[in-house]
Design a protein around this motif. Structure first.
Motif, PDB file in Angstrom:
ATOM      1  N   ALA A  28      47.372  60.421  25.941  1.00  0.00           N
ATOM      2  CA  ALA A  28      47.262  59.012  25.575  1.00  0.00           C
ATOM      3  C   ALA A  28      48.003  58.121  26.555  1.00  0.00           C
ATOM      4  CB  ALA A  28      47.794  58.791  24.159  1.00  0.00           C
ATOM      5  N   MET A  29      49.248  58.472  26.884  1.00  0.00           N
ATOM      6  CA  MET A  29      50.046  57.635  27.767  1.00  0.00           C
ATOM      7  C   MET A  29      49.491  57.640  29.191  1.00  0.00           C
ATOM      8  SD  MET A  29      52.027  56.408  25.560  1.00  0.00           S
ATOM      9  CE  MET A  29      52.933  55.336  26.677  1.00  0.00           C
ATOM     10  N   SER A  30      48.981  58.794  29.631  1.00  0.00           N
ATOM     11  CA  SER A  30      48.346  58.846  30.956  1.00  0.00           C
ATOM     12  C   SER A  30      47.083  57.998  30.974  1.00  0.00           C
ATOM     13  CB  SER A  30      48.005  60.288  31.334  1.00  0.00           C
ATOM     14  OG  SER A  30      49.161  61.083  31.458  1.00  0.00           O
ATOM     15  N   GLY A  31      46.269  58.124  29.914  1.00  0.00           N
ATOM     16  CA  GLY A  31      45.042  57.348  29.830  1.00  0.00           C
ATOM     17  C   GLY A  31      45.305  55.857  29.796  1.00  0.00           C
ATOM     18  N   LEU A  32      46.338  55.444  29.061  1.00  0.00           N
ATOM     19  CA  LEU A  32      46.675  54.027  28.989  1.00  0.00           C
ATOM     20  C   LEU A  32      47.164  53.504  30.335  1.00  0.00           C
ATOM     21  CD1 LEU A  32      48.369  53.930  25.495  1.00  0.00           C
ATOM     22  CD2 LEU A  32      46.345  52.641  26.182  1.00  0.00           C
ATOM     23  N   PHE A  33      47.892  54.348  31.068  1.00  0.00           N
ATOM     24  CA  PHE A  33      48.342  53.933  32.393  1.00  0.00           C
ATOM     25  C   PHE A  33      47.154  53.737  33.336  1.00  0.00           C
ATOM     26  CE2 PHE A  33      49.806  55.351  36.702  1.00  0.00           C
ATOM     27  CZ  PHE A  33      50.425  54.155  37.036  1.00  0.00           C
ATOM     28  N   PHE A  34      46.189  54.651  33.284  1.00  0.00           N
ATOM     29  CA  PHE A  34      44.999  54.493  34.107  1.00  0.00           C
ATOM     30  C   PHE A  34      44.209  53.248  33.685  1.00  0.00           C
ATOM     31  CE2 PHE A  34      45.541  59.102  35.000  1.00  0.00           C
ATOM     32  CZ  PHE A  34      45.532  59.020  36.388  1.00  0.00           C
ATOM     33  N   LEU A  35      44.145  52.981  32.377  1.00  0.00           N
ATOM     34  CA  LEU A  35      43.487  51.769  31.896  1.00  0.00           C
ATOM     35  C   LEU A  35      44.238  50.527  32.367  1.00  0.00           C
ATOM     36  CD1 LEU A  35      41.254  50.494  30.190  1.00  0.00           C
ATOM     37  CD2 LEU A  35      42.729  50.800  28.173  1.00  0.00           C
ATOM     38  N   PHE A  36      45.558  50.610  32.389  1.00  0.00           N
ATOM     39  CA  PHE A  36      46.416  49.547  32.911  1.00  0.00           C
ATOM     40  C   PHE A  36      46.025  49.228  34.349  1.00  0.00           C
ATOM     41  CE2 PHE A  36      50.041  47.915  35.129  1.00  0.00           C
ATOM     42  CZ  PHE A  36      50.834  47.240  34.213  1.00  0.00           C
ATOM     43  N   MET A  37      45.971  50.273  35.190  1.00  0.00           N
ATOM     44  CA  MET A  37      45.638  50.081  36.604  1.00  0.00           C
ATOM     45  C   MET A  37      44.202  49.597  36.779  1.00  0.00           C
ATOM     46  SD  MET A  37      47.493  53.122  38.697  1.00  0.00           S
ATOM     47  CE  MET A  37      46.333  54.361  38.098  1.00  0.00           C
ATOM     48  N   ALA A  38      43.300  50.143  35.988  1.00  0.00           N
ATOM     49  CA  ALA A  38      41.900  49.742  36.093  1.00  0.00           C
ATOM     50  C   ALA A  38      41.719  48.276  35.713  1.00  0.00           C
ATOM     51  CB  ALA A  38      41.034  50.629  35.204  1.00  0.00           C
ATOM     52  N   SER A  39      42.419  47.830  34.685  1.00  0.00           N
ATOM     53  CA  SER A  39      42.323  46.437  34.243  1.00  0.00           C
ATOM     54  C   SER A  39      42.797  45.490  35.342  1.00  0.00           C
ATOM     55  CB  SER A  39      43.150  46.226  32.974  1.00  0.00           C
ATOM     56  OG  SER A  39      42.691  47.050  31.923  1.00  0.00           O
ATOM     57  N   VAL A  40      43.930  45.835  35.964  1.00  0.00           N
ATOM     58  CA  VAL A  40      44.455  45.004  37.049  1.00  0.00           C
ATOM     59  C   VAL A  40      43.474  44.984  38.222  1.00  0.00           C
ATOM     60  CG1 VAL A  40      46.312  44.775  38.745  1.00  0.00           C
ATOM     61  CG2 VAL A  40      46.856  45.361  36.371  1.00  0.00           C
ATOM     62  N   SER A  41      42.915  46.149  38.540  1.00  0.00           N
ATOM     63  CA  SER A  41      41.979  46.232  39.664  1.00  0.00           C
ATOM     64  C   SER A  41      40.727  45.418  39.411  1.00  0.00           C
ATOM     65  CB  SER A  41      41.603  47.693  39.926  1.00  0.00           C
ATOM     66  OG  SER A  41      42.733  48.458  40.285  1.00  0.00           O
ATOM     67  N   ILE A  42      40.187  45.508  38.194  1.00  0.00           N
ATOM     68  CA  ILE A  42      38.956  44.780  37.867  1.00  0.00           C
ATOM     69  C   ILE A  42      39.191  43.277  37.918  1.00  0.00           C
ATOM     70  CG2 ILE A  42      37.317  44.283  36.010  1.00  0.00           C
ATOM     71  CD1 ILE A  42      37.603  47.239  35.180  1.00  0.00           C
ATOM     72  N   VAL A  43      40.295  42.825  37.337  1.00  0.00           N
ATOM     73  CA  VAL A  43      40.604  41.391  37.347  1.00  0.00           C
ATOM     74  C   VAL A  43      40.817  40.892  38.771  1.00  0.00           C
ATOM     75  CG1 VAL A  43      42.300  39.653  36.631  1.00  0.00           C
ATOM     76  CG2 VAL A  43      41.545  41.399  35.015  1.00  0.00           C
ATOM     77  N   SER A  44      41.443  41.713  39.604  1.00  0.00           N
ATOM     78  CA  SER A  44      41.717  41.299  40.984  1.00  0.00           C
ATOM     79  C   SER A  44      40.442  41.127  41.809  1.00  0.00           C
ATOM     80  CB  SER A  44      42.637  42.312  41.666  1.00  0.00           C
ATOM     81  OG  SER A  44      41.989  43.570  41.819  1.00  0.00           O
ATOM     82  N   MET A  45      39.318  41.657  41.314  1.00  0.00           N
ATOM     83  CA  MET A  45      38.048  41.521  42.034  1.00  0.00           C
ATOM     84  C   MET A  45      37.390  40.160  41.826  1.00  0.00           C
ATOM     85  SD  MET A  45      36.313  45.252  41.345  1.00  0.00           S
ATOM     86  CE  MET A  45      37.140  46.769  41.801  1.00  0.00           C
ATOM     87  N   VAL A  46      37.904  39.358  40.908  1.00  0.00           N
ATOM     88  CA  VAL A  46      37.332  38.026  40.693  1.00  0.00           C
ATOM     89  C   VAL A  46      37.477  37.220  41.987  1.00  0.00           C
ATOM     90  CG1 VAL A  46      37.514  35.892  39.375  1.00  0.00           C
ATOM     91  CG2 VAL A  46      37.899  38.097  38.246  1.00  0.00           C
ATOM     92  N   PRO A  47      36.394  36.629  42.469  1.00  0.00           N
ATOM     93  CA  PRO A  47      36.468  35.906  43.745  1.00  0.00           C
ATOM     94  C   PRO A  47      37.528  34.803  43.747  1.00  0.00           C
ATOM     95  CG  PRO A  47      34.187  36.207  43.067  1.00  0.00           C
ATOM     96  CD  PRO A  47      35.041  36.629  41.908  1.00  0.00           C
ATOM     97  N   PHE A  48      38.237  34.693  44.847  1.00  0.00           N
ATOM     98  CA  PHE A  48      39.199  33.633  45.150  1.00  0.00           C
ATOM     99  C   PHE A  48      40.495  33.718  44.329  1.00  0.00           C
ATOM    100  CE2 PHE A  48      34.933  31.737  45.856  1.00  0.00           C
ATOM    101  CZ  PHE A  48      34.985  31.685  47.243  1.00  0.00           C
ATOM    102  N   VAL A  49      40.393  33.877  43.016  1.00  0.00           N
ATOM    103  CA  VAL A  49      41.592  33.805  42.168  1.00  0.00           C
ATOM    104  C   VAL A  49      41.959  35.147  41.550  1.00  0.00           C
ATOM    105  CG1 VAL A  49      41.223  31.363  41.640  1.00  0.00           C
ATOM    106  CG2 VAL A  49      40.211  33.120  40.162  1.00  0.00           C
ATOM    107  N   GLY A  50      41.251  36.209  41.939  1.00  0.00           N
ATOM    108  CA  GLY A  50      41.470  37.504  41.299  1.00  0.00           C
ATOM    109  C   GLY A  50      42.892  38.011  41.441  1.00  0.00           C
ATOM    110  N   GLY A  51      43.465  37.881  42.635  1.00  0.00           N
ATOM    111  CA  GLY A  51      44.825  38.363  42.850  1.00  0.00           C
ATOM    112  C   GLY A  51      45.827  37.659  41.957  1.00  0.00           C
ATOM    113  N   ALA A  52      45.693  36.351  41.823  1.00  0.00           N
ATOM    114  CA  ALA A  52      46.597  35.580  40.973  1.00  0.00           C
ATOM    115  C   ALA A  52      46.398  35.923  39.496  1.00  0.00           C
ATOM    116  CB  ALA A  52      46.391  34.087  41.201  1.00  0.00           C
ATOM    117  N   LEU A  53      45.133  36.074  39.068  1.00  0.00           N
ATOM    118  CA  LEU A  53      44.862  36.415  37.672  1.00  0.00           C
ATOM    119  C   LEU A  53      45.433  37.789  37.319  1.00  0.00           C
ATOM    120  CD1 LEU A  53      41.174  35.188  37.169  1.00  0.00           C
ATOM    121  CD2 LEU A  53      43.275  34.167  36.275  1.00  0.00           C
TER     122      LEU A  53
END
Length: 267
Positions: A28-53
């Motif tokens: 569970a904790m490993s899966g949540l950590f991967f979900l944590f990283m995946a969420s940050v990565s997906i949000v960072s893909m938003v054009p122009f403002v992804g890194g800030a978001l």
């Protein structure tokens, strides 16, 4: 809410609690950590403002890992939804976004300062806009920018270490949570120093183990395939340990809030 001053040896206790709790629910904790990283990565893909978001949601996701740790401590299996508990509708959500906004502003600010040393090369590498090559990393300007960023990040980290928990479980506004988090880290600097040293030792030890395993198998190229999953697992353990620093430094709220996850206890 009362601030507690703990002895230096408590830093070791925090780290060991994180390791033990991780192994209560390793999948569970490993899966949540991967979900944590995946969420940050997906949000960072938003054009122009992804890194800030991505920076804006980091405090909320960190709180989600704390809530997951609390669930694991109670002997329950933390579900994926717990990671986003601070982003759900509730009185703390707006304040959590305020907190995230301050984090993004301060982090981007220290990156701007680092540009004075190398013209922005380190910032480009960090945000993925430029490849990390040995030639770039070994330049004096890049090294200077790296150290400037690391030094400036220390007070930022202290300000945000407890802040998500103080907003979510104690109902503090963003400004007060940042102030009390900074004070708690400073007043317990000895314990946090031990805590950091222990985790440096654990991360270093995992690297040595990966090297020894690769050497035993007679293939040096296996080191990275072995080291990467080990490093990710240790990072998940580290995130699991954060809750225990909050528990030791602050008295939990006298009355549970309306959230579905109970505030952390001192047990």
């Amino acid at each position: 809410m009362n601030l507690h001053i703990v002895p230096a040896r408590t830093g070791l206790h925090w780290a060991m609690q994180g390791v033990r709790t991780f192994w209560r629910q390793p999948l569970a904790m490993s899966g949540l950590f991967f979900l944590f990283m995946a969420s940050v990565s997906i949000v960072s893909m938003v054009p122009f403002v992804g890194g800030a978001l991505a920076l804006v949601i980091l405090p909320a996701l960190t709180l989600g890992m704390m809530a997951a740790t609390q669930t694991a401590v109670q002997g329950k299996f933390p579900m994926p939804s717990v990671l986003f508990v601070a982003l759900k509708a509730g009185p703390q959500r707006k304040t959590m976004f305020h907190l995230g906004g301050w984090y993004a502003l301060l982090f981007l600010g220290l990156m701007v300062v680092s540009m004075l040393a190398d013209g922005g090369t380190f910032a480009k590498v960090y945000f993925g806009g430029s490849p990390m090559t040995p030639e770039v990393v070994n330049t004096e300007s890049f090294q200077a920018a790296l150290w400037i960023s690391m030094v400036l990040y220390i007070p930022v980290s202290m300000m945000f270490w407890h802040a998500p928990a103080l907003v979510y479980w104690h109902g503090l506004p963003a400004g007060k949570s940042l102030f009390f988090s900074l004070v708690a880290c400073w007043r317990n600097l000895k314990a946090f120093s031990v805590y950091v040293l222990v985790w440096i030792g654990i991360f270093t030890g995992s690297g040595i183990v990966a090297l020894l395993v690769a050497s035993a198998l007679g293939d040096a190229e296996l080191m990275m395939p072995i080291l990467m999953p080990m490093g990710l697992m240790v990072t998940a353990m580290f995130l699991t340990s954060i809750l225990f620093t909050v528990q030791s430094c602050f008295t939990p709220p006298a009355h549970p809030d309306a959230n579905s996850h109970t505030p952390p206890s001192m047990d």
